[in-house]
Design a protein around this motif. Sequence first.
Motif, PDB file in Angstrom:
ATOM      1  N   LEU A  30     -16.068  48.022  24.945  1.00  0.00           N
ATOM      2  CA  LEU A  30     -17.357  48.172  24.320  1.00  0.00           C
ATOM      3  C   LEU A  30     -17.765  49.638  24.258  1.00  0.00           C
ATOM      4  O   LEU A  30     -18.257  50.212  23.045  1.00  0.00           O
ATOM      5  N   ILE A  31     -17.710  50.453  25.462  1.00  0.00           N
ATOM      6  CA  ILE A  31     -18.308  51.911  25.641  1.00  0.00           C
ATOM      7  C   ILE A  31     -17.213  52.662  24.890  1.00  0.00           C
ATOM      8  O   ILE A  31     -17.655  53.474  24.037  1.00  0.00           O
ATOM      9  N   MET A  32     -16.023  52.445  25.007  1.00  0.00           N
ATOM     10  CA  MET A  32     -14.795  53.294  24.457  1.00  0.00           C
ATOM     11  C   MET A  32     -14.997  53.023  22.997  1.00  0.00           C
ATOM     12  O   MET A  32     -14.888  54.086  22.168  1.00  0.00           O
ATOM     13  N   ALA A  33     -15.242  51.848  22.349  1.00  0.00           N
ATOM     14  CA  ALA A  33     -15.284  51.296  20.851  1.00  0.00           C
ATOM     15  C   ALA A  33     -16.358  52.359  20.248  1.00  0.00           C
ATOM     16  O   ALA A  33     -15.930  52.868  19.226  1.00  0.00           O
ATOM     17  N   ASN A  34     -17.284  52.154  21.011  1.00  0.00           N
ATOM     18  CA  ASN A  34     -18.530  52.787  20.405  1.00  0.00           C
ATOM     19  C   ASN A  34     -18.365  54.352  20.236  1.00  0.00           C
ATOM     20  O   ASN A  34     -18.808  55.150  19.253  1.00  0.00           O
ATOM     21  N   LEU A  37     -16.157  55.312  17.655  1.00  0.00           N
ATOM     22  CA  LEU A  37     -16.764  55.323  16.108  1.00  0.00           C
ATOM     23  C   LEU A  37     -17.543  56.361  15.855  1.00  0.00           C
ATOM     24  O   LEU A  37     -17.574  56.960  14.877  1.00  0.00           O
ATOM     25  N   GLY A  38     -18.152  56.981  17.051  1.00  0.00           N
ATOM     26  CA  GLY A  38     -18.875  58.130  16.853  1.00  0.00           C
ATOM     27  C   GLY A  38     -18.009  59.304  16.722  1.00  0.00           C
ATOM     28  O   GLY A  38     -18.745  60.470  16.000  1.00  0.00           O
ATOM     29  N   GLU A  39     -16.692  59.202  16.710  1.00  0.00           N
ATOM     30  CA  GLU A  39     -15.820  60.241  16.556  1.00  0.00           C
ATOM     31  C   GLU A  39     -15.342  60.060  15.208  1.00  0.00           C
ATOM     32  O   GLU A  39     -14.336  60.940  14.730  1.00  0.00           O
ATOM     33  N   GLY A  40     -15.839  59.194  14.283  1.00  0.00           N
ATOM     34  CA  GLY A  40     -15.183  58.779  13.189  1.00  0.00           C
ATOM     35  C   GLY A  40     -13.684  58.096  13.036  1.00  0.00           C
ATOM     36  O   GLY A  40     -12.949  58.125  12.060  1.00  0.00           O
ATOM     37  N   ILE A  41     -13.565  57.583  13.903  1.00  0.00           N
ATOM     38  CA  ILE A  41     -12.141  56.861  14.233  1.00  0.00           C
ATOM     39  C   ILE A  41     -12.236  55.388  13.732  1.00  0.00           C
ATOM     40  O   ILE A  41     -13.127  54.645  14.187  1.00  0.00           O
ATOM     41  N   GLU A 114     -26.549  43.590  22.071  1.00  0.00           N
ATOM     42  CA  GLU A 114     -26.769  44.919  21.459  1.00  0.00           C
ATOM     43  C   GLU A 114     -25.884  45.706  21.281  1.00  0.00           C
ATOM     44  O   GLU A 114     -25.691  46.484  20.219  1.00  0.00           O
ATOM     45  N   MET A 115     -25.064  45.946  22.285  1.00  0.00           N
ATOM     46  CA  MET A 115     -23.894  46.778  22.280  1.00  0.00           C
ATOM     47  C   MET A 115     -22.969  46.378  21.089  1.00  0.00           C
ATOM     48  O   MET A 115     -22.298  47.127  20.604  1.00  0.00           O
ATOM     49  N   VAL A 116     -22.821  45.036  20.927  1.00  0.00           N
ATOM     50  CA  VAL A 116     -21.637  44.444  20.201  1.00  0.00           C
ATOM     51  C   VAL A 116     -22.550  44.891  18.627  1.00  0.00           C
ATOM     52  O   VAL A 116     -21.712  45.235  17.714  1.00  0.00           O
ATOM     53  N   GLN A 117     -23.716  44.718  18.758  1.00  0.00           N
ATOM     54  CA  GLN A 117     -24.262  44.956  17.260  1.00  0.00           C
ATOM     55  C   GLN A 117     -24.200  46.322  16.822  1.00  0.00           C
ATOM     56  O   GLN A 117     -24.078  46.539  15.688  1.00  0.00           O
TER      57      GLN A 117
END
Lengths: 168, 104
Positions: A30-34, A37-41, A114-117
Amino acid sequence: MIPNFDDDDTDRKICFIASKGTLDMVYPSLIMANAALGEGIETHIFFTFWGMDIITKELSEDLQFTWMGNTAMHPPGKKMHMPQGMAGLPGMTKVATKMMKKQIADLDVPEVPEMVQMIADAGGQLWACKMSADMMGLEMDDFVEGVQDIISATDFIELSEGAQVIFT
Amino acid sequence: MATATIAGADVTVDEEGFMTEFSEWSEDIGSALAGQIGIDLSDAHWKVLNFVREDFQAQGETPTLRRVSKVGGVPTKELFQLFPKKPAKKMSYIAGVPKPHGCV
């Protein structure tokens, strides 16, 4: 001098396979996916086996932590190992879960639902594993908002073409 | 540290081009920085940028995306629309504050 935000020239794509449902093992993906995403990947998470608990409405806010079988377990910041036998005492999982949740909250990291959301809102694509759904008798209605579909192993292999795949 | 001229003002920037001096920033500089990365600032952008600057001043560090959405009241989805692809980096670049360090 303008920072290189690499908007258009990244074709990087990351797929996480989330296979665990213990509190300490759901956060890595979850942390790495987030972060991805913040890096536009382009980011996908495929939830399978116990990882299905992360996206199952009834279970996602109640994931547990135990150090049973984890010989590395030590209290925060202390160089002593917790006896394995203690992990099996009645109520110990509850205590350990509460402690870990507090530590996570202290870092201002959200709880699992909340992390998933957040990940879904950031454009992360969430997929449930068909075999696991069949085994556990789960349907789309059982999953939290943001899960796109129940897909087979073959579907996942197709969608992860060209991606970096990380198993957690 | 290097110096760059933005909107007619000399500002100190790091090796990536992020401003390093909070006090050297102005709204004109913010607009110019946004223009350099292809963003035309609307009121919705300013709401975010003002929060980022105020929060940086109060907390001493750049707010993470989650903080901007939770405390600043701008939903995550909207942040990705306003500052496409890399919202955390883009909003800090325009607001003249360092990139956020938190993992979430």
